[in-house]
Write an enzyme that holds these catalytic residues in place. Structure first.
Site, PDB file in Angstrom:
ATOM      1  CG  HIS A 290      -1.653   1.291   1.414  1.00  0.00           C
ATOM      2  ND1 HIS A 290      -2.719   1.659   0.636  1.00  0.00           N
ATOM      3  CD2 HIS A 290      -1.435   2.332   2.273  1.00  0.00           C
ATOM      4  CE1 HIS A 290      -3.149   2.854   1.010  1.00  0.00           C
ATOM      5  NE2 HIS A 290      -2.383   3.283   1.997  1.00  0.00           N
ATOM      6  CE1 TYR A 291       0.879   4.791   4.179  1.00  0.00           C
ATOM      7  CE2 TYR A 291       0.681   2.581   5.041  1.00  0.00           C
ATOM      8  CZ  TYR A 291       0.280   3.896   5.024  1.00  0.00           C
ATOM      9  OH  TYR A 291      -0.737   4.318   5.842  1.00  0.00           O
ATOM     10  CG  HIS A 292       6.037  -0.172  -3.549  1.00  0.00           C
ATOM     11  ND1 HIS A 292       7.391  -0.372  -3.509  1.00  0.00           N
ATOM     12  CD2 HIS A 292       5.698  -0.075  -4.855  1.00  0.00           C
ATOM     13  CE1 HIS A 292       7.861  -0.405  -4.760  1.00  0.00           C
ATOM     14  NE2 HIS A 292       6.838  -0.228  -5.597  1.00  0.00           N
TER      15      HIS A 292
END
Ligand code: MG
Length: 615
Positions: A290-292
């Site tokens: 998700h944060y990638h």
């Protein structure tokens, strides 16, 4: 005394919902020598503040819009946005999808209201997600009640959320922290910077957005920029969000005296963080898909913003090359239905084709991005199948790229940060549109003890598809690649993790071209205790055979798998409570299986798992 009187009068007028007086401070924050601001400057220097405010309003209404990656003011209002706008009129604010229906924040808005002690609920109130919908509802209906409400809430927010001496080291326990540490948390400030530009574009033509309000808006907006510039997060995705959004603010408002300085600061941060946060194989160091993805969006936006500012060349070629690797990582570890594995703090899948269409403009030569942009209508899939991202620890084993394929994605990386879970060795297995072994997901973030306990359930190593000792969480998460080979017959992967003091876990995966998988897990070392191998199936009611340690899905469409665990040691097969969270604060139960045996000190335990697609 005169200032005090003006202040009190302003407050009184705010409370009565009537027009506010212009704030002369706005003119000191702007470079009035810029072309187009002559009239503003003349009125201001003549001491006619209301005339200067009106001239400034005309200037912004006439100014050519900057082509920034913001939501278009002409985008249609959705039914959900209409609902959020209407609820906002009653001060029921849409703060978080995990907490619905929305809470009532009082007729006289209480910006400190915290009905459930989940930090996200308190922080995200200050993202004021219903303000863009208010603007869109005004655009769609032409009804000034929406614009008036936005102006009133905006002024109310300024009045009730003053910024004092913000000191990160003085926050202490969030449960007793000053409201300022929620309202002015830099991540929230950056979120407002971006979305208040959308609100500005939406509502500038409305009657309630008059010259006096404009000055108040600009003073508040400038305070946001100055605060952020002095309080960037030291690391992680927050630092990136903050730099990208301040960069956008400075390009939108080059009139602010410090814009050029802040812009340079943001460009330097983004350049440095690309090297620091993204491994050379393209994986962002929080090891969370998700944060990638969020970081990819940030870097891609930063490129677009610099282009809009006429500074397309501020980032070196290596910046763009690393961004390309990040996108390649996404399409390698994603399944053919565009979903990515639910590892770490997962809380929902993104709509990917529109993102690929944006990235296609940056990387027109990448045929796979074109293929994903056009959902298979154009472009071309890569000539290879499986790929190892060994620095970040993502291993993507596949026998094709289309919906008929089988894909296994395994996570075994280096030590990572808050969003990463202790799950080394875990994997998902996807075949013909069905993810048979999805991760448990993230469920919830931080908060009081009750919220943290809920979070902890989903973080446990034991609810991942890997090995545990005595059911405990991994003590060390520092995997290394032992070997990798891939050819037309399949892919062989071997990784190793020093999971516990005295226990090394080596996992070998043989992924055959037909999608069958053989996994060998070896637990060795001086540690003694119960070694367990867990498998978490998707929600379903499978057939179970406890004698032969086998479980098999029985979906009527015929797309099924059998999972069988063998071992030279005596093993026990048990069914335990499993959970899966596809979205924040929601989960459903599912079958979880544990295959365990007792390991004596110095003994080596072997498990062999066979995953066979059926028929
Ligand atoms: Mg997980």
């Amino acid at each position: 005394m005169k200032r005090l009187f003006t202040g009190l009068l302003t407050l009184l007028l705010c409370f009565q919902g009537r027009a506010v007086t212009p704030d002369p401070e706005a003119f000191r924050l702007l470079d009035l020598s810029r072309p187009g601001l002559e009239e503003v400057s003349a009125s201001y220097h003549a001491g006619n503040i209301p005339a200067a405010a009106d001239a400034l309003l005309r200037y912004f209404k006439d100014r050519s819009p900057v082509n920034l990656p913001l939501a278009s003011p002409d985008a249609p209002l959705t039914a959900q946005e209409q609902k959020w706008a209407d609820e906002a009129l009653e001060h029921r604010f849409f703060v978080h999808t995990g907490y619905q229906p929305s809470f009532f924040y009082g007729q006289d808005i209480d910006w400190t209201y915290w009905p459930v002690k989940d930090n996200e609920l308190r922080w995200q109130l200050h993202r004021t997600k219903w303000w863009v919908p208010l603007g869109k509802a005004w655009r769609a209906s032409g009804d000034d009640k929406y614009a008036r409400e936005w102006v009133a809430e905006y002024l109310d927010w300024i009045q009730k959320n003053p910024l004092g001496n913000y000191d990160e080291n003085a926050i202490g326990d969030l449960l007793t922290a000053d409201n300022m540490y929620f309202a002015w948390r830099p991540l929230e400030v950056s979120d407002r910077l971006e979305h208040q530009l959308e609100q500005f574009l939406l509502l500038l033509p409305s009657r309630p957005f008059d010259g006096a309000f404009l000055t108040r808006f600009l003073v508040n907006y400038h305070r946001h920029c100055a605060h952020l510039s002095a309080h960037f997060a030291p690391s992680g995705n927050h630092r990136l969000f903050e730099a990208q959004r301040l960069l956008m603010a400075t390009v939108f408002f080059p009139e602010m005296r410090e814009s050029a300085t802040w812009q340079q600061q943001c460009i330097e941060i983004l350049g440095k963080e690309m090297d620091r946060q993204v491994y050379p194989d393209g994986i962002q160091y929080e090891l969370d898909p998700h944060y990638h993805l969020e970081c990819v969006k940030i870097f891609a936006k930063a490129l677009s913003i610099c282009e809009a500012a006429g500074r397309a060349d501020v980032f070196p070629p290596a910046f763009k090359e690393r961004l390309h690797l990040m996108i390649q990582a996404i399409y390698n570890y994603s399944f053919p239905d565009y979903c990515n594995p639910m590892f770490s703090d997962f809380h929902g899948q993104a709509q990917m084709p529109p993102l690929y269409r944006q990235w296609q403009k940056i990387f027109p030569e990448d045929k796979m991005i074109a293929w994903l942009s056009g959902e298979g209508e154009e472009g071309q899939v890569p000539s290879y199948l499986s790929r190892a991202f060994s620095r970040g620890g993502y291993y993507c084993l596949r026998n094709g790229w289309d919906e008929e394929s089988t894909v296994l994605v395994l996570k075994a990386g280096p030590p990572a940060f808050w969003h990463c879970q202790p799950d080394n060795g875990t994997f998902e297995y996807w075949r013909k549109g069905r993810n048979f072994l999805p991760d448990s997901g993230g469920y919830v973030y931080g908060g009081d003890a009750g919220i943290l306990a809920q979070r902890e359930w989903f973080r446990q190593t034991a609810v991942h598809n890997t090995i545990t000792l005595d059911g405990r969480n991994l003590e060390r998460t520092d995997s290394r690649l032992v070997s990798w080979s891939s050819d037309s017959t399949g892919t062989h992967l071997c990784v190793e993790n020093p999971s516990y003091e005295g226990l090394m876990h080596r996992r070998s995966v043989f992924f055959r071209a037909d999608g069958t998988v053989r996994i060998e897990d070896v637990a060795s070392g001086e540690a003694a205790g119960v070694v367990a191998l867990s498998y978490n199936l998707l929600p379903c009611e499978p057939e179970e055979d406890y004698l032969s340690h086998r479980v098999q899905t029985v979906f009527p469409d015929g797309n099924n798998v059998s999972i069988c665990v063998l071992s030279p040691s005596y093993i026990t097969m048990e069914r335990l409570e499993g959970r899966i969270s596809y979205t924040y604060k929601h989960y459903q139960e599912r079958p979880r299986y544990r295959f365990s045996t007792y390991k004596k000190a110095g003994e080596t335990i072997r498990f062999v798992t066979l995953i066979d697609p059926l028929p």
